[in-house]
Scaffold this motif. Sequence first.
Motif, PDB file in Angstrom:
ATOM      1  N   SER A  63      42.203  29.001  24.423  1.00 33.36           N
ATOM      2  CA  SER A  63      43.360  28.779  25.300  1.00 33.36           C
ATOM      3  C   SER A  63      43.904  30.097  25.848  1.00 33.36           C
ATOM      4  CB  SER A  63      44.449  28.019  24.546  1.00 33.36           C
ATOM      5  OG  SER A  63      44.885  28.776  23.416  1.00 33.36           O
ATOM      6  N   ASP A  64      43.954  31.117  24.989  1.00 36.85           N
ATOM      7  CA  ASP A  64      44.465  32.414  25.458  1.00 36.85           C
ATOM      8  C   ASP A  64      43.575  33.004  26.552  1.00 36.85           C
ATOM      9  OD1 ASP A  64      46.521  32.195  23.655  1.00 36.85           O
ATOM     10  OD2 ASP A  64      45.552  33.438  22.119  1.00 36.85           O
ATOM     11  N   LEU A  65      42.245  32.894  26.386  1.00 33.65           N
ATOM     12  CA  LEU A  65      41.321  33.404  27.395  1.00 33.65           C
ATOM     13  C   LEU A  65      41.480  32.648  28.713  1.00 33.65           C
ATOM     14  CD1 LEU A  65      38.954  35.165  28.283  1.00 33.65           C
ATOM     15  CD2 LEU A  65      37.412  33.467  27.250  1.00 33.65           C
ATOM     16  N   GLU A  66      41.618  31.348  28.648  1.00 34.49           N
ATOM     17  CA  GLU A  66      41.784  30.561  29.866  1.00 34.49           C
ATOM     18  C   GLU A  66      43.092  30.906  30.572  1.00 34.49           C
ATOM     19  OE1 GLU A  66      41.597  25.892  31.336  1.00 34.49           O
ATOM     20  OE2 GLU A  66      41.656  26.397  29.203  1.00 34.49           O
ATOM     21  N   ASP A  67      44.144  31.123  29.801  1.00 28.14           N
ATOM     22  CA  ASP A  67      45.430  31.490  30.395  1.00 28.14           C
ATOM     23  C   ASP A  67      45.350  32.847  31.108  1.00 28.14           C
ATOM     24  OD1 ASP A  67      46.493  29.155  29.429  1.00 28.14           O
ATOM     25  OD2 ASP A  67      47.388  30.080  27.640  1.00 28.14           O
ATOM     26  N   ASP A  68      44.656  33.791  30.485  1.00 29.02           N
ATOM     27  CA  ASP A  68      44.512  35.116  31.116  1.00 29.02           C
ATOM     28  C   ASP A  68      43.708  35.037  32.411  1.00 29.02           C
ATOM     29  OD1 ASP A  68      45.932  36.237  29.048  1.00 29.02           O
ATOM     30  OD2 ASP A  68      44.149  36.864  27.928  1.00 29.02           O
ATOM     31  N   LEU A  69      42.644  34.248  32.396  1.00 29.76           N
ATOM     32  CA  LEU A  69      41.832  34.095  33.606  1.00 29.76           C
ATOM     33  C   LEU A  69      42.627  33.404  34.721  1.00 29.76           C
ATOM     34  CD1 LEU A  69      38.425  33.040  31.990  1.00 29.76           C
ATOM     35  CD2 LEU A  69      39.029  35.270  32.961  1.00 29.76           C
ATOM     36  N   ASP A  70      43.389  32.384  34.364  1.00 25.44           N
ATOM     37  CA  ASP A  70      44.207  31.694  35.364  1.00 25.44           C
ATOM     38  C   ASP A  70      45.284  32.617  35.938  1.00 25.44           C
ATOM     39  OD1 ASP A  70      42.729  29.410  35.021  1.00 25.44           O
ATOM     40  OD2 ASP A  70      44.145  28.475  33.617  1.00 25.44           O
ATOM     41  N   TYR A  71      45.833  33.494  35.095  1.00 21.04           N
ATOM     42  CA  TYR A  71      46.856  34.431  35.563  1.00 21.04           C
ATOM     43  C   TYR A  71      46.255  35.393  36.597  1.00 21.04           C
ATOM     44  CZ  TYR A  71      50.239  38.257  35.467  1.00 21.04           C
ATOM     45  OH  TYR A  71      51.143  39.227  35.819  1.00 21.04           O
ATOM     46  N   ILE A  72      45.035  35.880  36.325  1.00 15.04           N
ATOM     47  CA  ILE A  72      44.378  36.786  37.275  1.00 15.04           C
ATOM     48  C   ILE A  72      44.105  36.076  38.597  1.00 15.04           C
ATOM     49  CG2 ILE A  72      42.276  38.114  37.713  1.00 15.04           C
ATOM     50  CD1 ILE A  72      42.141  38.649  34.698  1.00 15.04           C
ATOM     51  N   LEU A  73      43.631  34.842  38.538  1.00 21.24           N
ATOM     52  CA  LEU A  73      43.284  34.111  39.747  1.00 21.24           C
ATOM     53  C   LEU A  73      44.522  33.743  40.566  1.00 21.24           C
ATOM     54  CD1 LEU A  73      40.517  31.812  38.240  1.00 21.24           C
ATOM     55  CD2 LEU A  73      40.207  33.866  39.621  1.00 21.24           C
ATOM     56  N   GLU A  74      45.592  33.368  39.896  1.00 25.04           N
ATOM     57  CA  GLU A  74      46.815  33.000  40.622  1.00 25.04           C
ATOM     58  C   GLU A  74      47.415  34.209  41.338  1.00 25.04           C
ATOM     59  OE1 GLU A  74      49.427  31.206  37.857  1.00 25.04           O
ATOM     60  OE2 GLU A  74      48.219  29.376  37.610  1.00 25.04           O
ATOM     61  N   ASN A  75      47.413  35.369  40.698  1.00 24.90           N
ATOM     62  CA  ASN A  75      47.954  36.568  41.340  1.00 24.90           C
ATOM     63  C   ASN A  75      47.036  37.107  42.428  1.00 24.90           C
ATOM     64  OD1 ASN A  75      50.533  37.776  39.807  1.00 24.90           O
ATOM     65  ND2 ASN A  75      49.240  36.731  38.312  1.00 24.90           N
ATOM     66  N   SER A  76      45.792  36.683  42.442  1.00 27.02           N
ATOM     67  CA  SER A  76      44.855  37.071  43.504  1.00 27.02           C
ATOM     68  C   SER A  76      44.840  36.041  44.639  1.00 27.02           C
ATOM     69  CB  SER A  76      43.449  37.221  42.928  1.00 27.02           C
ATOM     70  OG  SER A  76      43.420  38.209  41.924  1.00 27.02           O
ATOM     71  N   LYS A  77      45.795  35.108  44.645  1.00 24.08           N
ATOM     72  CA  LYS A  77      45.937  34.103  45.701  1.00 24.08           C
ATOM     73  C   LYS A  77      44.754  33.144  45.731  1.00 24.08           C
ATOM     74  CE  LYS A  77      49.774  35.998  47.033  1.00 24.08           C
ATOM     75  NZ  LYS A  77      51.075  35.326  46.742  1.00 24.08           N
ATOM     76  N   LEU A  78      44.248  32.771  44.558  1.00 29.02           N
ATOM     77  CA  LEU A  78      43.194  31.769  44.467  1.00 29.02           C
ATOM     78  C   LEU A  78      43.806  30.452  43.975  1.00 29.02           C
ATOM     79  CD1 LEU A  78      41.233  34.257  44.677  1.00 29.02           C
ATOM     80  CD2 LEU A  78      39.684  32.939  43.233  1.00 29.02           C
ATOM     81  N   GLN A  79      43.448  29.396  44.653  1.00 29.10           N
ATOM     82  CA  GLN A  79      43.990  28.076  44.341  1.00 29.10           C
ATOM     83  C   GLN A  79      42.857  27.155  43.898  1.00 29.10           C
ATOM     84  OE1 GLN A  79      46.012  26.281  47.617  1.00 29.10           O
ATOM     85  NE2 GLN A  79      46.588  24.434  46.486  1.00 29.10           N
ATOM     86  N   ARG A  80      43.052  26.486  42.769  1.00 29.39           N
ATOM     87  CA  ARG A  80      42.023  25.572  42.276  1.00 29.39           C
ATOM     88  C   ARG A  80      42.053  24.282  43.096  1.00 29.39           C
ATOM     89  NH1 ARG A  80      41.386  24.265  35.919  1.00 29.39           N
ATOM     90  NH2 ARG A  80      40.871  26.486  36.002  1.00 29.39           N
ATOM     91  N   ILE A  81      40.855  23.840  43.520  1.00 30.54           N
ATOM     92  CA  ILE A  81      40.706  22.646  44.332  1.00 30.54           C
ATOM     93  C   ILE A  81      39.895  21.611  43.550  1.00 30.54           C
ATOM     94  CG2 ILE A  81      39.855  21.703  46.506  1.00 30.54           C
ATOM     95  CD1 ILE A  81      42.172  23.641  46.840  1.00 30.54           C
ATOM     96  N   SER A  82      40.458  20.395  43.447  1.00 33.37           N
ATOM     97  CA  SER A  82      39.778  19.297  42.772  1.00 33.37           C
ATOM     98  C   SER A  82      39.779  18.082  43.714  1.00 33.37           C
ATOM     99  CB  SER A  82      40.482  18.945  41.452  1.00 33.37           C
ATOM    100  OG  SER A  82      39.801  17.901  40.792  1.00 33.37           O
TER     101      SER A  82
END
Length: 226
Positions: free
Chosen positions: A149-168
């Motif tokens: 969970s900690d690794l996933e949270d860190d990766l999501d934090y990097i992607l959100e601050n880089s203006k990446l949006q998850r699309i489903s």
Amino acid sequence: MVSRKKKVRRKRFFASSQPALLIKLDSAEEEITTGEEVLQMEKECACQAGETFQEKTEESLKEETVKAFQGGREELSEEGGDALTIRGSRIADSLLMQLEDEVIGFINHRLEEHVVKRIKGLLVPVAKLSLKVHKLRKTMDKETAECLSDLEDDLDYILENSKLQRISPQAGEKFNPTLHEEVDFAWNPDRGEAEILATVRDGYFWEYNQEMIVKPQVTVNRRLSA
């Protein structure tokens, strides 16, 4: 009596014909001079006259050069400071400024393209890793999944601050090859042709460059070909 001028003429004549002959002039001091000395005196006079002429010529050339340079500067100042002269053709400052703006714009555009490619090359593997971790957590039990969970949270934090949006993509949306990646297909008569039936993997849309850097993988409703 022979005048002094005639004596000098005779002296020069005999000196040219017989340089070693001694010539005597009737004078108060009884001066005796050889023909070679007379010739040497004439040469020295000629050299002095030539040097004087050369000095006058050099001085006249310098004066003409200075006058021409000053005249060119006066013509340039009369034309005004808003124009440049290169080989006789006038170039306006506005043209130079336009050329400078185009060159700077071209360089900035190439630099921006280079930076975007480098950033995209770093974000794509981070986005794919985040999707794999997210998918892997669903297959694990609760205690094991908490370790990631900690690794996933860190990766999501990097992607959100880089203006990446998850699309489903949702079922029923129209399939678009520029936005989706087809990994499987099936036929459902209750659904329309080329509709999305299910999402196999989410994707990421980069808001900065307005592109889908990781396309979502989907199953498409497609009639089987005979």
